[in-house]
Design an enzyme around this catalytic site. Structure first.
Site, short mmCIF file in Angstrom:
data_model
loop_
_atom_site.label_atom_id
_atom_site.label_comp_id
_atom_site.label_asym_id
_atom_site.label_seq_id
_atom_site.Cartn_x
_atom_site.Cartn_y
_atom_site.Cartn_z
N TRP A 25 6.52 -6.91 71.60
CA TRP A 25 5.46 -7.65 70.90
C TRP A 25 4.68 -6.69 70.02
O TRP A 25 4.36 -5.59 70.48
CB TRP A 25 4.53 -8.34 71.90
CG TRP A 25 3.63 -9.37 71.26
CD1 TRP A 25 3.75 -9.91 70.02
CD2 TRP A 25 2.47 -9.97 71.85
NE1 TRP A 25 2.75 -10.82 69.80
CE2 TRP A 25 1.94 -10.88 70.90
CE3 TRP A 25 1.82 -9.84 73.08
CZ2 TRP A 25 0.80 -11.64 71.14
CZ3 TRP A 25 0.69 -10.61 73.32
CH2 TRP A 25 0.18 -11.49 72.36
N TYR A 58 7.70 -12.95 67.78
CA TYR A 58 7.16 -11.62 67.49
C TYR A 58 7.43 -11.24 66.04
O TYR A 58 8.59 -11.13 65.62
CB TYR A 58 7.74 -10.57 68.45
CG TYR A 58 7.44 -10.85 69.92
CD1 TYR A 58 6.43 -11.75 70.30
CD2 TYR A 58 8.14 -10.22 70.93
CE1 TYR A 58 6.16 -12.01 71.64
CE2 TYR A 58 7.88 -10.48 72.28
CZ TYR A 58 6.88 -11.38 72.62
OH TYR A 58 6.62 -11.64 73.94
N GLN A 168 8.79 -15.10 83.31
CA GLN A 168 8.06 -13.93 82.79
C GLN A 168 6.59 -14.29 82.68
O GLN A 168 6.23 -15.23 81.98
CB GLN A 168 8.61 -13.55 81.41
CG GLN A 168 7.97 -12.28 80.88
CD GLN A 168 8.43 -11.91 79.48
OE1 GLN A 168 7.77 -12.21 78.50
NE2 GLN A 168 9.57 -11.27 79.38
N TYR A 196 4.73 -9.10 82.33
CA TYR A 196 4.42 -8.62 80.98
C TYR A 196 3.00 -8.05 80.92
O TYR A 196 2.20 -8.27 81.82
CB TYR A 196 4.68 -9.69 79.93
CG TYR A 196 3.76 -10.89 79.81
CD1 TYR A 196 2.45 -10.77 79.33
CD2 TYR A 196 4.21 -12.17 80.11
CE1 TYR A 196 1.63 -11.87 79.16
CE2 TYR A 196 3.39 -13.29 79.96
CZ TYR A 196 2.08 -13.12 79.48
OH TYR A 196 1.28 -14.22 79.32
N1 LIG Z 1 5.95 -14.03 77.59
C1 LIG Z 1 4.79 -13.80 77.04
O1 LIG Z 1 4.00 -14.72 76.78
C2 LIG Z 1 4.39 -12.38 76.75
C3 LIG Z 1 3.06 -12.09 76.44
C4 LIG Z 1 2.73 -10.76 76.21
C5 LIG Z 1 3.71 -9.78 76.27
N2 LIG Z 1 5.00 -10.10 76.52
C6 LIG Z 1 6.08 -9.08 76.56
O2 LIG Z 1 5.67 -8.01 77.37
C7 LIG Z 1 5.66 -6.81 76.61
C8 LIG Z 1 4.58 -5.87 77.10
O3 LIG Z 1 3.30 -6.44 76.99
P1 LIG Z 1 2.27 -6.06 75.82
O4 LIG Z 1 2.97 -5.49 74.67
O5 LIG Z 1 1.44 -7.28 75.63
O6 LIG Z 1 1.30 -4.99 76.48
P2 LIG Z 1 1.48 -3.64 77.33
O7 LIG Z 1 2.90 -3.26 77.47
O8 LIG Z 1 0.63 -3.80 78.54
O9 LIG Z 1 0.72 -2.62 76.39
C9 LIG Z 1 1.23 -2.21 75.15
C10 LIG Z 1 0.20 -1.26 74.54
O10 LIG Z 1 0.06 -0.12 75.39
C11 LIG Z 1 0.40 1.07 74.67
N3 LIG Z 1 1.18 1.94 75.57
C12 LIG Z 1 2.41 1.71 76.08
N4 LIG Z 1 2.78 2.72 76.88
C13 LIG Z 1 1.75 3.60 76.87
C14 LIG Z 1 1.52 4.84 77.50
N5 LIG Z 1 2.43 5.40 78.31
N6 LIG Z 1 0.35 5.49 77.26
C15 LIG Z 1 -0.59 4.94 76.44
N7 LIG Z 1 -0.44 3.76 75.83
C16 LIG Z 1 0.72 3.10 76.04
C17 LIG Z 1 1.21 0.63 73.47
O11 LIG Z 1 0.99 1.51 72.39
P3 LIG Z 1 2.23 2.38 71.78
O12 LIG Z 1 3.15 1.39 71.17
O13 LIG Z 1 1.58 3.29 70.81
O14 LIG Z 1 2.83 3.14 72.93
C18 LIG Z 1 0.62 -0.74 73.19
O15 LIG Z 1 -0.57 -0.60 72.41
C19 LIG Z 1 5.45 -7.32 75.17
O16 LIG Z 1 5.74 -6.33 74.21
C20 LIG Z 1 6.36 -8.50 75.17
O17 LIG Z 1 7.72 -8.08 75.06
C21 LIG Z 1 5.36 -11.39 76.79
#
Ligand SMILES: NC(=O)c1ccc[n+]([C@@H]2O[C@H](COP(=O)([O-])OP(=O)(O)OC[C@H]3O[C@@H](n4cnc5c(N)ncnc54)[C@H](OP(=O)(O)O)[C@@H]3O)[C@@H](O)[C@H]2O)c1
Length: 282
Positions: A25, A58, A168, A196
């Site tokens: 995302w 996305y 999910q 997620y």
């Molecule tokens: N089904 C749904 O409705 C739904 C909703 C939300 C999300 N999702 C899925 O779940 C995935 C993950 O959730 P999310 O993207 O919402 O949030 P997340 O994974 O909790 O957080 C992503 C954020 O954290 C940062 N980050 C990641 N690893 C890090 C680390 N080791 N140290 C510091 N910062 C870090 C990333 O920045 P950088 O990129 O700079 O590392 C980004 O800004 C999504 O990408 C999507 O595929 C699904």
């Protein structure tokens, strides 16, 4: 644990997938970041994070294009998850949406195709589309996302509904509601949960309690947040990162073993739910 020894979670079919994967995302929203995002996903694949989660939503499909580039020449190593928007989830709409996703992903199959959240089209219609897509070989499994217990009960009551391969949902230290309802309900029925936003989209990074635990493990707060979800070995987790260093960190979170002291402190800072609560979404 070596790069290739990622713990796995069994789907209801018995097929196993890596417990830790990669989200997408917000990828594809900024063209200048594209190469870095592809490189991050590729590094993740090298480290064994071959479960990749994306969605037609996305960046309006651009994220699926990024996944296509990242997995080029490596499709067979990967387990690709994508999602259909509720607005496209009628019988004909979901089949057409899947065809568009396959084109953008430059592949002939999606491993797990999820209904992104429950919308107005009847679940029967979406199920019928998913079954047709499986029969055609366009998807291998289907599942849902953001379904609470009542939605899951409605789904499982339908013919074929028990074929649901995963749900999910939002799950992290700050969003523990599922522990009092959906999580035990799903475990009892053998439907795996994919968590997620394990880092709450970065908002957990500055929590003081996480920093304290992280220092003891010579780790980062993000790693503690991811390790906290990963400690439950039947839950898949898909943090998103477009940064090489963060991908390495997230992979290394698998090696962190939280102690009783850590878990006690985290429970005090982020208490478990006292009773059932409606599922939260992001
Ligand atoms: N089904 C749904 O409705 C739904 C909703 C939300 C999300 N999702 C899925 O779940 C995935 C993950 O959730 P999310 O993207 O919402 O949030 P997340 O994974 O909790 O957080 C992503 C954020 O954290 C940062 N980050 C990641 N690893 C890090 C680390 N080791 N140290 C510091 N910062 C870090 C990333 O920045 P950088 O990129 O700079 O590392 C980004 O800004 C999504 O990408 C999507 O595929 C699904």
């Amino acid at each position: 644990m070596s790069a290739h020894e990622i713990p796995t979670v069994a789907l209801p079919s018995g097929e196993t997938v890596p417990q830790l994967g990669q989200g997408t995302w917000r990828m594809g929203e900024n063209a200048r970041k594209r190469e870095a995002e592809i490189a991050a996903l590729r590094l993740g694949l090298d480290l064994g994070l071959t479960l990749i989660d994306t969605a037609e939503m996305y960046a309006d499909g651009v994220a699926e294009g990024i996944v296509a580039q990242a997995i080029q020449g490596r499709r067979d190593e990967c387990f690709i998850v994508s999602k259909v928007l509720p607005g496209n989830s009628t019988r004909a709409g979901a089949v057409a949406a899947c065809e568009r996703s396959l084109k953008r992903l430059k592949t002939d199959r999606i491993d797990l195709y999820l209904l992104h959240w429950r919308g107005t089209p009847k679940l029967e219609e979406t199920l019928s589309a998913f079954e047709a897509l499986i029969a055609a070989g366009a998807i291998r499994y289907w599942g849902v996302s953001n379904f609470d217990v009542d939605d899951m009960e409605a789904l499982l009551a339908l013919p074929g509904g028990t074929q649901c391969a995963a749900n999910q949902v939002l799950y992290n230290l700050r969003r523990r509601g599922i522990e009092a309802g959906l999580l035990p309900w799903s475990r009892a029925r053998g439907i795996p949960i994919m968590a997620y936003s394990p880092i709450e989209q970065g908002r957990l990074l500055h929590e003081r309690m996480l920093t304290g635990v992280a220092i003891r493990h010579r780790a980062t707060p993000a790693q503690i947040a991811v390790a906290w979800v990963l400690r439950q070995r039947d839950i898949m987790v898909v943090p998103k990162s477009g940064t090489l260093e963060h991908v390495r960190e997230n992979r290394a979170a698998l090696d962190i073993e939280l102690t009783e002291q850590d878990l006690g402190e985290l429970n005090r800072a982020f208490p478990p739910p006292k009773g059932p609560r409606p599922l939260e979404l992001l």
